[in-house]
Design a protein around this motif. Structure first.
Motif, PDB file in Angstrom:
ATOM      1  N   ALA A 113      35.672   2.380  37.828  1.00 24.84           N
ATOM      2  CA  ALA A 113      35.715   3.746  37.311  1.00 24.84           C
ATOM      3  C   ALA A 113      36.439   3.809  35.970  1.00 24.84           C
ATOM      4  O   ALA A 113      36.011   4.524  35.053  1.00 24.84           O
ATOM      5  N   ILE A 114      37.509   3.054  35.842  1.00 30.35           N
ATOM      6  CA  ILE A 114      38.241   3.003  34.567  1.00 30.35           C
ATOM      7  C   ILE A 114      37.327   2.444  33.481  1.00 30.35           C
ATOM      8  O   ILE A 114      37.258   2.977  32.366  1.00 30.35           O
ATOM      9  N   GLY A 115      36.618   1.374  33.804  1.00 29.20           N
ATOM     10  CA  GLY A 115      35.684   0.790  32.844  1.00 29.20           C
ATOM     11  C   GLY A 115      34.621   1.771  32.416  1.00 29.20           C
ATOM     12  O   GLY A 115      34.279   1.861  31.226  1.00 29.20           O
ATOM     13  N   VAL A 116      34.075   2.536  33.357  1.00 27.90           N
ATOM     14  CA  VAL A 116      33.059   3.541  33.039  1.00 27.90           C
ATOM     15  C   VAL A 116      33.656   4.618  32.135  1.00 27.90           C
ATOM     16  O   VAL A 116      33.033   5.033  31.145  1.00 27.90           O
ATOM     17  N   ASP A 117      34.873   5.085  32.446  1.00 30.55           N
ATOM     18  CA  ASP A 117      35.530   6.091  31.606  1.00 30.55           C
ATOM     19  C   ASP A 117      35.738   5.580  30.186  1.00 30.55           C
ATOM     20  O   ASP A 117      35.548   6.310  29.212  1.00 30.55           O
ATOM     21  N   LEU A 118      36.138   4.332  30.059  1.00 22.61           N
ATOM     22  CA  LEU A 118      36.413   3.773  28.734  1.00 22.61           C
ATOM     23  C   LEU A 118      35.139   3.395  27.987  1.00 22.61           C
ATOM     24  O   LEU A 118      35.119   3.383  26.760  1.00 22.61           O
ATOM     25  N   GLU A 119      34.079   3.104  28.715  1.00 22.85           N
ATOM     26  CA  GLU A 119      32.828   2.687  28.082  1.00 22.85           C
ATOM     27  C   GLU A 119      32.291   3.753  27.138  1.00 22.85           C
ATOM     28  O   GLU A 119      31.708   3.435  26.104  1.00 22.85           O
ATOM     29  N   GLU A 120      32.524   5.022  27.456  1.00 23.30           N
ATOM     30  CA  GLU A 120      32.035   6.083  26.579  1.00 23.30           C
ATOM     31  C   GLU A 120      32.733   6.069  25.217  1.00 23.30           C
ATOM     32  O   GLU A 120      32.251   6.679  24.269  1.00 23.30           O
ATOM     33  N   HIS A 121      33.844   5.362  25.108  1.00 26.63           N
ATOM     34  CA  HIS A 121      34.568   5.285  23.839  1.00 26.63           C
ATOM     35  C   HIS A 121      34.374   3.938  23.132  1.00 26.63           C
ATOM     36  O   HIS A 121      34.938   3.716  22.060  1.00 26.63           O
ATOM     37  N   ALA A 122      33.596   3.060  23.717  1.00 25.93           N
ATOM     38  CA  ALA A 122      33.401   1.723  23.154  1.00 25.93           C
ATOM     39  C   ALA A 122      32.808   1.774  21.750  1.00 25.93           C
ATOM     40  O   ALA A 122      33.247   1.052  20.854  1.00 25.93           O
ATOM     41  N   ASP A 123      31.807   2.631  21.538  1.00 27.64           N
ATOM     42  CA  ASP A 123      31.192   2.729  20.210  1.00 27.64           C
ATOM     43  C   ASP A 123      32.193   3.209  19.166  1.00 27.64           C
ATOM     44  O   ASP A 123      32.216   2.702  18.045  1.00 27.64           O
ATOM     45  N   THR A 124      33.027   4.171  19.535  1.00 29.73           N
ATOM     46  CA  THR A 124      34.041   4.676  18.608  1.00 29.73           C
ATOM     47  C   THR A 124      35.011   3.568  18.229  1.00 29.73           C
ATOM     48  O   THR A 124      35.342   3.391  17.050  1.00 29.73           O
ATOM     49  N   LEU A 125      35.461   2.812  19.217  1.00 27.09           N
ATOM     50  CA  LEU A 125      36.377   1.701  18.933  1.00 27.09           C
ATOM     51  C   LEU A 125      35.706   0.657  18.048  1.00 27.09           C
ATOM     52  O   LEU A 125      36.323   0.137  17.108  1.00 27.09           O
ATOM     53  N   GLN A 126      34.453   0.343  18.326  1.00 27.24           N
ATOM     54  CA  GLN A 126      33.733  -0.645  17.514  1.00 27.24           C
ATOM     55  C   GLN A 126      33.579  -0.155  16.077  1.00 27.24           C
ATOM     56  O   GLN A 126      33.793  -0.912  15.132  1.00 27.24           O
ATOM     57  N   ARG A 127      33.192   1.112  15.896  1.00 30.29           N
ATOM     58  CA  ARG A 127      33.033   1.664  14.541  1.00 30.29           C
ATOM     59  C   ARG A 127      34.356   1.647  13.793  1.00 30.29           C
ATOM     60  O   ARG A 127      34.427   1.243  12.637  1.00 30.29           O
ATOM     61  N   PHE A 128      35.414   2.085  14.452  1.00 30.83           N
ATOM     62  CA  PHE A 128      36.720   2.133  13.806  1.00 30.83           C
ATOM     63  C   PHE A 128      37.200   0.735  13.442  1.00 30.83           C
ATOM     64  O   PHE A 128      37.735   0.512  12.363  1.00 30.83           O
ATOM     65  N   SER A 129      36.990  -0.210  14.329  1.00 27.47           N
ATOM     66  CA  SER A 129      37.485  -1.563  14.070  1.00 27.47           C
ATOM     67  C   SER A 129      36.660  -2.274  13.008  1.00 27.47           C
ATOM     68  O   SER A 129      37.146  -3.210  12.379  1.00 27.47           O
ATOM     69  N   ALA A 130      35.430  -1.829  12.770  1.00 24.45           N
ATOM     70  CA  ALA A 130      34.575  -2.467  11.760  1.00 24.45           C
ATOM     71  C   ALA A 130      34.873  -1.947  10.354  1.00 24.45           C
ATOM     72  O   ALA A 130      34.470  -2.571   9.373  1.00 24.45           O
ATOM     73  N   ARG A 131      35.564  -0.831  10.254  1.00 23.15           N
ATOM     74  CA  ARG A 131      35.894  -0.281   8.930  1.00 23.15           C
ATOM     75  C   ARG A 131      36.906  -1.166   8.230  1.00 23.15           C
ATOM     76  O   ARG A 131      37.879  -1.599   8.853  1.00 23.15           O
ATOM     77  N   PRO A 132      36.707  -1.408   6.951  1.00 26.99           N
ATOM     78  CA  PRO A 132      37.753  -2.115   6.199  1.00 26.99           C
ATOM     79  C   PRO A 132      39.030  -1.272   6.174  1.00 26.99           C
ATOM     80  O   PRO A 132      38.966  -0.053   6.067  1.00 26.99           O
ATOM     81  N   ALA A 133      40.159  -1.915   6.290  1.00 30.07           N
ATOM     82  CA  ALA A 133      41.435  -1.213   6.406  1.00 30.07           C
ATOM     83  C   ALA A 133      41.746  -0.353   5.188  1.00 30.07           C
ATOM     84  O   ALA A 133      42.283   0.733   5.315  1.00 30.07           O
ATOM     85  N   ALA A 134      41.417  -0.822   4.001  1.00 32.01           N
ATOM     86  CA  ALA A 134      41.825  -0.132   2.786  1.00 32.01           C
ATOM     87  C   ALA A 134      40.827   0.922   2.319  1.00 32.01           C
ATOM     88  O   ALA A 134      41.090   1.622   1.355  1.00 32.01           O
ATOM     89  N   THR A 135      39.699   1.062   2.988  1.00 29.50           N
ATOM     90  CA  THR A 135      38.676   1.974   2.483  1.00 29.50           C
ATOM     91  C   THR A 135      38.435   3.162   3.397  1.00 29.50           C
ATOM     92  O   THR A 135      37.306   3.516   3.682  1.00 29.50           O
TER      93      THR A 135
END
Length: 127
Positions: free
Chosen positions: A89-111
Protein backbone atom coordinates in the motif's frame (compact mmCIF):
# COMPACT_ATOMS: atom_id res chain seq x y z
CA UNK A 1 24.27 -25.44 -4.42
CA UNK A 2 22.55 -24.43 -1.18
CA UNK A 3 23.78 -21.38 0.68
CA UNK A 4 24.68 -21.66 4.32
CA UNK A 5 22.68 -19.80 6.94
CA UNK A 6 25.86 -17.96 7.83
CA UNK A 7 26.19 -16.65 4.26
CA UNK A 8 22.59 -15.44 4.29
CA UNK A 9 23.04 -13.76 7.67
CA UNK A 10 26.17 -12.02 6.35
CA UNK A 11 24.24 -10.89 3.27
CA UNK A 12 21.42 -9.47 5.43
CA UNK A 13 23.97 -7.72 7.66
CA UNK A 14 25.73 -6.24 4.62
CA UNK A 15 22.45 -4.98 3.15
CA UNK A 16 21.61 -3.37 6.49
CA UNK A 17 25.05 -1.74 6.61
CA UNK A 18 24.69 -0.48 3.04
CA UNK A 19 21.25 0.99 3.82
CA UNK A 20 22.77 2.84 6.76
CA UNK A 21 25.51 4.17 4.50
CA UNK A 22 22.91 5.21 1.91
CA UNK A 23 20.95 7.05 4.60
CA UNK A 24 24.06 8.87 5.80
CA UNK A 25 24.89 9.84 2.24
CA UNK A 26 21.36 11.08 1.52
CA UNK A 27 21.44 13.76 4.20
CA UNK A 28 24.67 15.18 2.75
CA UNK A 29 23.63 15.38 -0.92
CA UNK A 30 22.51 18.52 -2.75
CA UNK A 31 18.73 18.64 -3.33
CA UNK A 32 18.68 17.39 -6.94
CA UNK A 33 21.02 14.47 -6.14
CA UNK A 34 19.02 13.57 -3.03
CA UNK A 35 15.87 13.57 -5.15
CA UNK A 36 17.56 11.29 -7.69
CA UNK A 37 18.47 8.90 -4.90
CA UNK A 38 14.97 8.97 -3.41
CA UNK A 39 13.43 8.41 -6.85
CA UNK A 40 15.71 5.40 -7.34
CA UNK A 41 14.94 3.95 -3.91
CA UNK A 42 11.20 4.33 -4.50
CA UNK A 43 11.24 3.14 -8.12
CA UNK A 44 8.14 0.92 -8.34
CA UNK A 45 9.87 -1.73 -10.45
CA UNK A 46 13.49 -1.84 -9.33
CA UNK A 47 13.71 0.23 -6.15
CA UNK A 48 14.69 -0.81 -2.67
CA UNK A 49 11.15 -0.38 -1.35
CA UNK A 50 9.66 -2.74 -3.94
CA UNK A 51 12.49 -5.23 -3.36
CA UNK A 52 11.91 -5.15 0.38
CA UNK A 53 8.14 -5.49 -0.07
CA UNK A 54 8.76 -8.53 -2.28
CA UNK A 55 11.10 -10.01 0.35
CA UNK A 56 8.48 -9.60 3.09
CA UNK A 57 5.75 -11.08 0.84
CA UNK A 58 8.01 -14.07 0.14
CA UNK A 59 8.63 -14.40 3.88
CA UNK A 60 4.88 -14.35 4.42
CA UNK A 61 4.35 -17.21 1.98
CA UNK A 62 7.11 -19.18 3.72
CA UNK A 63 5.55 -18.46 7.13
CA UNK A 64 2.14 -19.58 5.83
CA UNK A 65 3.55 -22.93 4.75
CA UNK A 66 5.35 -23.33 8.07
CA UNK A 67 2.23 -22.34 10.03
CA UNK A 68 0.19 -24.90 8.09
CA UNK A 69 2.74 -27.56 9.10
CA UNK A 70 2.52 -26.44 12.71
CA UNK A 71 6.15 -25.25 12.82
CA UNK A 72 5.26 -21.57 13.31
CA UNK A 73 2.37 -19.92 15.12
CA UNK A 74 -0.28 -18.60 12.71
CA UNK A 75 0.23 -15.14 14.24
CA UNK A 76 3.69 -14.96 12.66
CA UNK A 77 2.24 -15.61 9.21
CA UNK A 78 -0.56 -13.09 9.81
CA UNK A 79 1.89 -10.42 10.97
CA UNK A 80 4.12 -10.94 7.93
CA UNK A 81 1.08 -10.87 5.67
CA UNK A 82 -0.09 -7.57 7.19
CA UNK A 83 3.40 -6.13 6.82
CA UNK A 84 3.54 -7.21 3.17
CA UNK A 85 0.13 -5.64 2.53
CA UNK A 86 1.14 -2.39 4.24
CA UNK A 87 4.40 -2.17 2.29
CA UNK A 88 2.48 -2.76 -0.92
CA UNK A 89 0.00 0.00 0.00
CA UNK A 90 2.86 2.38 0.77
CA UNK A 91 4.41 1.58 -2.60
CA UNK A 92 1.10 2.26 -4.36
CA UNK A 93 0.73 5.59 -2.51
CA UNK A 94 4.25 6.63 -3.47
CA UNK A 95 4.00 5.38 -7.05
CA UNK A 96 1.70 8.27 -7.93
CA UNK A 97 4.61 10.62 -7.16
CA UNK A 98 7.28 8.67 -9.04
CA UNK A 99 6.99 10.78 -12.20
CA UNK A 100 7.32 14.00 -10.19
CA UNK A 101 10.44 12.71 -8.47
CA UNK A 102 11.92 11.58 -11.79
CA UNK A 103 11.20 14.95 -13.46
CA UNK A 104 12.63 16.90 -10.54
CA UNK A 105 15.73 14.75 -10.32
CA UNK A 106 16.38 15.05 -14.07
CA UNK A 107 16.48 18.86 -13.94
CA UNK A 108 19.94 20.38 -13.91
CA UNK A 109 20.58 21.88 -10.48
CA UNK A 110 21.57 25.34 -11.70
CA UNK A 111 18.80 25.85 -14.25
CA UNK A 112 15.67 26.23 -12.18
CA UNK A 113 13.10 27.96 -14.41
CA UNK A 114 11.62 30.04 -11.60
CA UNK A 115 12.48 30.76 -7.99
CA UNK A 116 11.27 28.26 -5.42
CA UNK A 117 8.15 29.14 -3.45
CA UNK A 118 7.48 27.66 -0.05
CA UNK A 119 4.43 25.43 0.12
CA UNK A 120 2.24 24.76 3.14
CA UNK A 121 2.75 21.15 4.18
CA UNK A 122 -0.73 20.44 5.50
CA UNK A 123 -2.71 18.55 2.89
CA UNK A 124 -5.86 16.68 3.75
CA UNK A 125 -6.76 13.58 1.77
CA UNK A 126 -9.64 11.24 2.03
CA UNK A 127 -8.82 7.56 2.09
Amino acid sequence: MPHSTSDQAKLADEITRQLGHLTSTLVQLPAHQATQLIARVLDPMDGILSGFAHLVATGSRFAKNEAERGALPAEVWLALGRAANELNAIGVDLEEHADTLQRFSARPAATAAKPLVATPLVIRRRR
